[in-house]
Design a protein around this motif. Structure first.
Motif, short mmCIF file in Angstrom:
data_model
loop_
_atom_site.label_atom_id
_atom_site.label_comp_id
_atom_site.label_asym_id
_atom_site.label_seq_id
_atom_site.Cartn_x
_atom_site.Cartn_y
_atom_site.Cartn_z
N ASP A 57 21.76 90.97 -47.33
CA ASP A 57 22.44 91.85 -48.44
C ASP A 57 24.20 92.50 -48.10
O ASP A 57 24.94 92.53 -48.60
N LYS A 58 23.98 93.18 -46.91
CA LYS A 58 24.77 93.95 -45.53
C LYS A 58 25.55 92.22 -45.66
O LYS A 58 26.83 92.38 -45.64
N ARG A 59 25.40 91.43 -44.93
CA ARG A 59 26.14 90.11 -44.80
C ARG A 59 26.42 89.56 -46.19
O ARG A 59 27.92 89.53 -46.68
N ALA A 60 26.53 89.68 -47.25
CA ALA A 60 26.87 89.29 -48.54
C ALA A 60 28.34 90.07 -49.16
O ALA A 60 28.74 90.03 -49.28
N LYS A 61 27.74 91.33 -48.81
CA LYS A 61 28.51 92.62 -49.61
C LYS A 61 29.33 92.72 -48.26
O LYS A 61 30.75 92.22 -49.22
N ALA A 62 29.53 92.34 -47.03
CA ALA A 62 30.98 91.60 -46.49
C ALA A 62 31.35 90.91 -46.66
O ALA A 62 32.96 90.99 -46.73
N ARG A 63 30.74 89.98 -47.01
CA ARG A 63 31.44 88.39 -47.06
C ARG A 63 32.46 88.39 -48.75
O ARG A 63 33.89 88.01 -48.62
N ALA A 64 31.70 89.26 -49.57
CA ALA A 64 32.89 89.55 -51.01
C ALA A 64 33.69 90.07 -50.77
O ALA A 64 34.82 89.87 -51.50
N GLU A 65 33.73 91.29 -49.41
CA GLU A 65 35.54 91.93 -49.54
C GLU A 65 36.06 91.31 -48.67
O GLU A 65 37.51 91.45 -50.18
N VAL A 66 35.37 90.16 -48.10
CA VAL A 66 36.91 89.53 -47.19
C VAL A 66 37.44 88.36 -48.38
O VAL A 66 38.17 87.98 -48.48
#
Length: 501
Positions: free
Chosen positions: A146-155
């Motif tokens: 979930d942390k990776r998905a959130k960071a990817r969405a922000e990028v």
């Protein structure tokens, strides 16, 4: 020299694209093992890797400026096209043209595409059969995901793109390798769209291609993607390699092969009153188009017998995966075209009274053509498409891609192997293309993705066709209208130029 072999002599793995020891690399294998991700799956080879960007010597300005002028002449001259019937029941009365006349430049469609919402992840649930240590490990794994998905969405939000950061990084790392090409663009007659006017011969084998001077034969097994561009920075073709793990992708393609075979047996194919200029094989179009004197875009007509069969194909997850595969390729290698087509479709689908249907939800194209079993085209131009838009081509089936099915792109001077399950993007209205025929006992399907030039003209005219616009427009509007169309080839040059790569 490639040996001709009967289908009965071929290994099934070769027919399905798994490779052949006779056509291997220096280590005896045709395919290179790809880098594995954390989940032990092969890295998506659809993303650019290594030296996959090739320079071609093509006179882009001459190609598109000639193409624009001759495409206009083709429309006025009534060049014969293999038209398919569009729906008309009640639609002509349900849509009303705008009261005011306003030109809408295509540049307005190049705004950033709305970002897709993040995929919904399944919530973490505690399984009683797991030990405390195993539950903690699973919970930590879900949190990291979930942390990776959130960071990817922000990028993605900051860059205004739906592409993952790894795709952008791999694209930025692309290297160029120069390739000689003797073609400097066709003369005007190559753009008429008439089969008789195409100045290239039909070829029947790999030997025929190799005997022609000026054509470069390119071996490609579909493992990695490639992009071909001219020295002035324009992308003219993209070869889309397999997505995800090779065996899993090819298994999906086998399902599509069976779906298309079953549909072909059940569908009714209308008879043309003239020989088809692309080749003799069963085909049907889905989605929407504009032409044949219609006042506005309409859906392709489907009989009561064909409609549920075609809808089942469009709803099949395996076929939708191909549509997303092509859409992803356009977004990576032709980002401006992707923005234009995506925004155009959102506008059209939101207009009341049109009732347009897109063939696939997550695909930027307005229409697709399903070509069954014996899909092998003669040299032709798809002049009904906008001359600067790339057309998406996917092919599948059971055939030896070393002996047949290769895509010839005459204006670029290249012949590319086209293995089952792979895709190719090419401006099909400006690059004359054809296939080498497959064997008599083989089968080859293809699905092409396109947007008719008529839809773009209708949008540019302020949601009306040319005749209605010229009847209602002022003198100044007519002057601006004519000047914009005269300079449209310059816009086309910019659309094929990728600033992102």
């Amino acid at each position: 020299m490639v040996k001709k072999r009967l289908l009965a002599e071929l290994d099934p793995a070769l027919i399905l694209g798994e490779g052949d020891p006779d056509f291997g690399d220096a280590e005896g294998g045709l395919h290179t093992r790809l880098r594995l991700t954390r989940s032990k799956r092969e890295f998506n080879p659809h993303i650019l890797r290594g030296e996959v960007l090739t320079l071609l010597k093509v006179n882009s300005e001459s190609l598109l400026s000639n193409g624009c002028a001759v495409s206009e002449a083709a429309w006025k001259g009534g060049v014969v096209e293999d038209f398919e019937q569009l729906e008309t029941d009640g639609l002509m009365q349900s849509f009303s043209a705008p009261v005011s006349v306003v030109l809408q430049p295509l540049e307005d469609l190049l705004k950033p595409v709305d970002l897709r919402p993040p995929c919904k992840r399944a919530r973490y649930t505690v399984e009683p059969v797991l030990s405390a240590a195993e539950r903690k490990k699973l919970k930590d794994r879900h949190r990291a995901r979930d942390k990776r998905a959130k960071a990817r969405a922000e990028v993605q939000k900051s860059l205004q793109t739906n592409l993952k950061s790894v795709a952008l990084r791999k694209a930025a790392e692309t290297k160029a390798a120069a390739v000689e090409c003797s073609f400097a663009g066709p003369d005007a007659t190559a753009w008429t769209g008439s089969r008789a006017a195409v100045p290239y011969p039909k070829v029947y084998s790999v030997q025929d291609v190799l005997a022609l001077s000026g054509l470069k034969y390119i071996e490609w097994d579909g493992s990695l993607s490639r992009v071909y561009r001219s020295e002035d920075g324009l992308h003219w073709a993209a070869l889309l390699g397999y997505v995800g793990e090779r065996s899993e992708w090819l298994a999906n393609m086998q399902v599509v092969d069976q779906l298309l075979l079953k549909a072909q047996q059940e569908l009714h194919f209308p008879k043309l009153d003239h020989p088809p200029r692309r080749g003799v094989y069963d085909s049907l179009s889905i989605g929407c188009s504009h032409g044949q004197g219609q006042l506005h875009p309409m859906n392709f007509a489907a009989s009561k017998r064909n409609a549920p069969i075609l809808q089942a194909l469009m709803d099949a997850p395996e076929v939708n995966r191909i549509a997303r595969f092509i859409d992803h390729g356009v977004e990576v290698y032709f980002p401006k075209i992707h923005r234009l087509l995506t925004n155009l479709m959102e506008i059209l689908l939101g207009m009341g009274g049109l009732h347009l249907k897109r063939p696939f939800k997550r695909c930027c194209y307005a229409a697709s053509q399903l070509n069954f079993s014996r899909a092998s085209t003669d040299p032709h131009l798809d002049f009904m498409n906008a001359f600067f838009l790339c057309c998406g081509i996917w092919n599948g089936g059971r055939f030896n891609y070393k002996a047949g099915g290769q895509l010839i792109m005459w204006n670029l001077g290249i012949v590319v192997e086209f293995p089952p399950g792979a895709g190719i993007l090419v401006p099909s209205a400006s690059v004359t293309h054809a296939n080498i025929p497959i064997g008599p006992e083989e089968r080859r399907h293809s699905i092409t993705f396109f947007t008719a030039a008529g839809i773009l003209r209708w949008y540019f005219n302020g949601f009306m066709n040319d005749n209605e616009f010229l009847t209602r427009a002022s003198g100044l509007q007519k002057k601006n209208w004519a000047q914009y169309r005269t300079d449209l080839w310059k816009f086309g040059l910019d659309m094929l130029r990728s600033d992102e790569l």
